[in-house]
Write a protein that holds these residues in place. Sequence first.
Motif, PDB file in Angstrom:
ATOM      1  N   HIS B  75       0.805  -1.215  -0.036  1.00 34.71           N
ATOM      2  CA  HIS B  75      -0.003  -0.007  -0.020  1.00 34.71           C
ATOM      3  C   HIS B  75       0.949   1.440  -0.051  1.00 34.71           C
ATOM      4  O   HIS B  75       0.482   2.411   0.041  1.00 34.71           O
ATOM      5  N   THR B  76       2.049   1.084  -0.035  1.00 37.54           N
ATOM      6  CA  THR B  76       3.172   2.332  -0.026  1.00 37.54           C
ATOM      7  C   THR B  76       3.185   3.110  -1.307  1.00 37.54           C
ATOM      8  O   THR B  76       2.983   2.371  -2.303  1.00 37.54           O
ATOM      9  N   THR B  77       3.635   4.238  -1.430  1.00 40.81           N
ATOM     10  CA  THR B  77       3.802   4.922  -2.620  1.00 40.81           C
ATOM     11  C   THR B  77       4.655   4.353  -3.923  1.00 40.81           C
ATOM     12  O   THR B  77       4.367   4.675  -4.819  1.00 40.81           O
ATOM     13  N   PRO B 113      -5.784  -4.642  15.325  1.00 39.58           N
ATOM     14  CA  PRO B 113      -6.718  -3.775  15.037  1.00 39.58           C
ATOM     15  C   PRO B 113      -6.685  -3.051  13.444  1.00 39.58           C
ATOM     16  O   PRO B 113      -5.799  -3.661  13.061  1.00 39.58           O
ATOM     17  N   SER B 114      -7.808  -2.769  13.195  1.00 38.48           N
ATOM     18  CA  SER B 114      -7.740  -2.342  11.557  1.00 38.48           C
ATOM     19  C   SER B 114      -6.770  -1.471  11.168  1.00 38.48           C
ATOM     20  O   SER B 114      -6.118  -0.693  11.928  1.00 38.48           O
ATOM     21  N   LEU B 115      -6.462  -1.390   9.998  1.00 35.25           N
ATOM     22  CA  LEU B 115      -5.327  -0.705   9.543  1.00 35.25           C
ATOM     23  C   LEU B 115      -6.015   0.655   8.727  1.00 35.25           C
ATOM     24  O   LEU B 115      -6.780   0.465   7.757  1.00 35.25           O
ATOM     25  N   PRO B 116      -5.185   1.649   8.589  1.00 37.10           N
ATOM     26  CA  PRO B 116      -5.990   2.761   8.101  1.00 37.10           C
ATOM     27  C   PRO B 116      -5.689   2.592   6.376  1.00 37.10           C
ATOM     28  O   PRO B 116      -6.436   3.270   5.555  1.00 37.10           O
ATOM     29  N   TYR B 117      -5.059   1.822   5.796  1.00 38.98           N
ATOM     30  CA  TYR B 117      -4.893   1.495   4.330  1.00 38.98           C
ATOM     31  C   TYR B 117      -5.618   0.514   3.885  1.00 38.98           C
ATOM     32  O   TYR B 117      -5.035  -0.152   2.785  1.00 38.98           O
TER      33      TYR B 117
END
Lengths: 415, 415
Positions: B75-77, B113-117
């Motif tokens: 998910h990174t740039t 816990p859920s991840l922002p991305y």
Amino acid sequence: MPPPEASILLIGSELTEGRLADRNGRFLAEELSEMGFRVREIRIFPDDDLSLRAGMREMLQSGVRVLLSAGGLGHTTDDLTAQVWAEVLGDKLEVSSSLLAELEGQLQARGIPSLPYLDRYALVPTRGEALPNPIGLAPALYWEVGLQVICALPGPPAEVQAIWHTSLKPRLQKRFSLTSPLHHTFRTTGITESRLSVLIQEWEAQLPPFVRLSYGPSLEGVALHLRAPGDVPIETFLKEVETLRQLIAPYLYAEGNISLAEAILNELRRKGLTLAIAESCTGGHIAAQIVNIAGASDVFLGSVVSYANSAKEALLGVSPTVLQAEGAVSEVVARQMAEGVCRTFGASVGIATTGIAGPTGGSPEKPVGTVWFGIATPKGTIAKRYILPGDRQTVIQRATALALSLTWQVLRAEK
Amino acid sequence: MPPPEASILLIGSELTEGRLADRNGRFLAEELSEMGFRVREIRIFPDDDLSLRAGMREMLQSGVRVLLSAGGLGHTTDDLTAQVWAEVLGDKLEVSSSLLAELEGQLQARGIPSLPYLDRYALVPTRGEALPNPIGLAPALYWEVGLQVICALPGPPAEVQAIWHTSLKPRLQKRFSLTSPLHHTFRTTGITESRLSVLIQEWEAQLPPFVRLSYGPSLEGVALHLRAPGDVPIETFLKEVETLRQLIAPYLYAEGNISLAEAILNELRRKGLTLAIAESCTGGHIAAQIVNIAGASDVFLGSVVSYANSAKEALLGVSPTVLQAEGAVSEVVARQMAEGVCRTFGASVGIATTGIAGPTGGSPEKPVGTVWFGIATPKGTIAKRYILPGDRQTVIQRATALALSLTWQVLRAEK
């Protein structure tokens, strides 16, 4: 000015059929990058003259300044590289009598009788040259054509490395005026790639475009690589390095090429502590990583792989009552193993793992992948449980990396 | 009919800059070849959308029937693969709410816990599909476009392998009617590649041209691969397999994909024997290889890494007088370690190593690389010394492989 581009061509059906893992691509890519080239691509082809010819032409036409090939320079029928290169470059190969005499001499010195096919190794391009192979028979073939440098290296990694260092790299240094790029590597553990990217996103957003950030995730943690072209002022680069260092400080275990095992050994040595390990499901993998580091013996005293429960009792002093009541994969057993292995070896820090690597042995309460970790230090003992996904080998690898990560986190917290 | 062609595209600047050795190319190449595809080429590109786009187009236009990529699905740039594939194939990616819910569930089950991305991992091609990733977040993206199959896999090797086995390979099997080539692998140990080639040279000279022989040397021994096209009569092929089997019988430890550690465990199980290991210089590497094998626990009882001399005395019963007189790296200590570890764990067979892995600790009489091996069985104990070349990690790896090879040879001789 953008860095000059280079490409790498690896040749061998054993590579495209997956019978052998390539070891030259990475070496050449790293060396070229460190010199200041941008590696445009690495291509792997089978020993097939049509594919080879087409591939070489395409790679030349891409306009790269340097094109290196490795493999296919032997004397057997599937070794086509020299002929095909000569053809593609419009050149010819001729037996060099002086090189042939040199090769005869080399064999004699090693007590080997001459070989029937030795002249195959004495073929030299009429418009290029042969670079000597310090440890094998096949020389490298080297051409300078217009703005491009082409070099065909043999396949064995040790020979590639020897030729690179003794003659190819010096030639490239002479021909190109390169500025080595600036780079810095941070190594973090105990934080996922996604959380790390959130942590540094504001800083990343303001990064000047010529400073490039990349993530290197592995089981041990996430590496952050910062890079900039060699002509960027060093202070500008170091300012970003320093800001990033502050941001990730709580997770930073090393800078540069240092493994987590090495960072742990350094930290233990600095604190005057010694280490012992009790492994159940990881079965020796943690000790193996520690022992790979030169100088481990002044900190690491030893380890026990207690696969059988009787060994957990006899060698680590785990309570039979606890084993009975809680099972081998439990918090109390992880704690007792970590503390027990400290006593057994007279060590100050103990690492313990006990878990179910699979594929069998799981239950609804303790599924395959359940691993308890125990870390005992002079300040106390902690235990943590994880449920790790994957097949047996993956669970073992993840548990090994996690044990090292947790150990580092505990040592860091006690600073 | 020639076999259908496949190509492999590996994506990551860490590969073109040489910071990481690729592990997916070989796996995919081997699997595709075994299915009956011809791998046309493997290409490695940096995380750069222009290169990627051009490379993907070229590889599609080459007309291969299958094109697999690995890497760049995070998910990174710098993770561009999904977007660029969609663009090149004229498709779009959309967040799938059902996949997103599944991923949330996965994280919850692991207590994360859920991840922002997380929505980045729920992107699905509108004209293709997402193949589930059994052990990670990023699903593979799969398209069938005209005659071609395109699949974008994530980068981590364990995830590539899991997706391959659970969904990609079955899909390819369904879509292509392949004739798997005939192949057979023999695995030998205790004989060098050159002696093996002399042993079988007469047989090799009469081999029909459509049967191909290749050597696969590794630290554990030399594998011999026999291959023929799928349309060769099976009896012709099996006749050659049988002749070769007879020729190499004394050195043959397995046929097919079986490691030396697995062959040893099978042999011990067959004889009703149990195993314990005492490692000094190999520091857990032998146990680690044994434990990688599923079901090791019914034969393998445990091991001790006795880095400190005191551990050799206390846990293995090595005599302090002998340690004093002969030094830790000696024949008697290797024997006492092998016999001692049998007593400690109540095992019938013991393997021991004691040596100098370097870089320091060598002397004129015992140079770096000196390793003593001890193997104790119910029929007696043997000890052997080798001086192994290479740096610390190489010495450790060679000693580990040699310990397994010697153990197999002892068990075989006692048959």
